[in-house]
Design an enzyme around this catalytic site. Structure first.
Site, mmCIF file in Angstrom:
data_model
loop_
_atom_site.group_PDB
_atom_site.id
_atom_site.type_symbol
_atom_site.label_atom_id
_atom_site.label_comp_id
_atom_site.label_asym_id
_atom_site.label_seq_id
_atom_site.Cartn_x
_atom_site.Cartn_y
_atom_site.Cartn_z
ATOM 1 N N HIS A 101 -28.192 -55.367 136.884
ATOM 2 C CA HIS A 101 -28.843 -56.197 135.865
ATOM 3 C C HIS A 101 -27.987 -55.625 134.574
ATOM 4 O O HIS A 101 -27.406 -54.568 134.409
ATOM 5 C CB HIS A 101 -30.425 -56.057 135.690
ATOM 6 C CG HIS A 101 -30.854 -56.416 136.670
ATOM 7 N ND1 HIS A 101 -32.239 -56.881 136.750
ATOM 8 C CD2 HIS A 101 -30.475 -57.394 137.928
ATOM 9 C CE1 HIS A 101 -32.613 -57.951 137.684
ATOM 10 N NE2 HIS A 101 -31.559 -57.891 138.333
ATOM 11 N N GLU A 104 -29.247 -54.410 131.618
ATOM 12 C CA GLU A 104 -29.858 -53.081 131.000
ATOM 13 C C GLU A 104 -29.433 -51.884 132.111
ATOM 14 O O GLU A 104 -28.967 -50.828 131.515
ATOM 15 C CB GLU A 104 -31.448 -53.227 131.283
ATOM 16 C CG GLU A 104 -32.149 -54.076 130.519
ATOM 17 C CD GLU A 104 -32.452 -55.745 131.163
ATOM 18 O OE1 GLU A 104 -33.397 -56.127 130.960
ATOM 19 O OE2 GLU A 104 -31.607 -55.996 132.317
ATOM 20 N N CYS A 106 -36.562 -56.350 134.267
ATOM 21 C CA CYS A 106 -37.511 -56.400 135.387
ATOM 22 C C CYS A 106 -38.051 -54.900 135.801
ATOM 23 O O CYS A 106 -37.631 -53.789 135.052
ATOM 24 C CB CYS A 106 -36.353 -56.691 136.568
ATOM 25 S SG CYS A 106 -35.303 -55.144 137.092
ATOM 26 N N CYS A 115 -35.116 -52.155 136.164
ATOM 27 C CA CYS A 115 -34.742 -51.531 134.830
ATOM 28 C C CYS A 115 -35.690 -50.973 134.018
ATOM 29 O O CYS A 115 -35.349 -49.983 133.148
ATOM 30 C CB CYS A 115 -33.899 -52.660 134.256
ATOM 31 S SG CYS A 115 -32.680 -53.594 134.825
#
Length: 335
Positions: free
Chosen positions: A263, A265, A291, A294
């Site tokens: 992801h 992040e 999410c 993260c």
């Protein structure tokens, strides 16, 4: 800013435009649109042909066509001077830019006629009477697609009278432009919008086929790390078939353990670690709320604030966990 110039023939619009170009203004002319059309048609570029072709273009494409076509060339990061505005609808098109101001440049008829004679062009009027008669045809028109100088002049916010030495004209033009600049409101984005827009640009580098997400980490108003979602370094990109889950368009929020994409992040945090950059007490701007995976990385990395643009499909637990850990969470929407 965008300075529009209108005025009678030989009033000095070109002189003002040249002066502003020396001061960093980019030059555009509505007449250049017509010149390009005449070149395509193989016609001679004369004043009569310019007027006739301009009228035809307005009939075909609308009264404001020349203004609209020229307006499309304007970029937000430059100052412009736009010459040869002769129709109110052209002004209206250019006024869609909030930075646009129209200036009317004028001079006494006798002086303008003398300037015209001094340039020695073919087909120019031989007498002052001919000069004024020709000009009269341009001044008013019931047909909205034709030139209408009188109505255009009336839309000007400033008036420059060019009836003396050039230095006096330059000084007056400088004063007018200076007053306009000081009165213009700044459209600078605030810091949140600035960083979120940058995050959206970073997202354009994503190779994920499902959604493009990015995050940037900011400390002391400086970007210290960026990341976008995609498959790990050295592996096949998601958009090349690298992640089976994404390429099968798995249901959002489910079977995330099968997703091979990192992801945004996650990548921003990992990239900082990879390059030895400390991110404790920083702010992370992300195009989607994080999410759960993260979120745990954000907490353990010591980030103090999360600013997100759009809600992730499953964000209730992550956002609750962030707040429980003392991480400030804000949503800042940008289009």
């Amino acid at each position: 800013m965008i300075i529009g110039l209108t005025g009678e023939n030989c009033a000095g619009k070109g002189v003002v435009a040249e002066h502003l170009q020396k001061k960093g203004f980019y030059y555009l002319s509505l007449s250049d649109v017509i010149r390009e059309e005449l070149k395509k048609e193989g016609k001679e570029i004369t004043r009569e042909n310019l007027i006739a072709s301009g009228n035809i273009l307005r009939e075909k494409l609308g009264a404001g066509a020349l203004g609209r076509i020229t307006s499309e060339k304007i970029q937000d990061d430059k100052n412009y001077v736009v010459d040869s505005i002769r129709n109110p609808a052209e002004v209206e098109e250019l006024q869609k830019h909030k930075r646009f101001v129209l200036i009317y440049v004028t001079a006494p008829p006798e002086m303008r006629f003398a300037r015209m004679k001094a340039r020695h062009r073919e087909n120019d009027a031989e007498t002052l009477e001919q000069f004024l008669e020709f000009e009269k045809k341009e001044m008013e028109n019931k047909d909205k697609t034709k030139q209408n100088l009188k109505a255009t002049f009336a839309m000007a916010k400033q008036r420059l009278v060019n009836d003396g030495e050039l230095e006096a004209l330059y000084e007056t033009a400088d004063n007018v432009v200076g007053d306009m600049a000081s009165g213009m409101q700044s459209d600078r984005p605030d810091w949140d919008s600035y960083f979120m827009q940058i995050a959206k640009v970073v997202a354009s580098r994503s190779n994920c086929v499902k959604r493009k997400v990015a995050a940037i980490i900011v400390k002391d108003k400086r970007i210290i790390s960026t990341g976008y979602n995609g498959t790990p370094r050295g592996t096949r990109n998601c958009n090349e078939g690298g992640c089976p889950r994404c390429n099968n368009f798995g249901e959002s929020g489910k079977n995330l353990e099968d997703c091979l994409c990192s992801h945004g992040e996650e990548n921003a945090i990992v990239q900082a670690s990879y390059h030895g950059i400390g991110i404790k007490d920083s702010t992370i701007y992300t195009t989607f709320s994080p999410c759960l995976i993260c979120t745990k990385m954000i907490i353990n990395a010591g980030l103090k604030e999360v600013v997100y643009n759009v809600d992730y499909p499953i964000n209730e637990v992550p956002l609750k966990l962030l707040r429980e850990a003392g991480v400030e969470v804000r949503q800042h929407r940008v289009e």
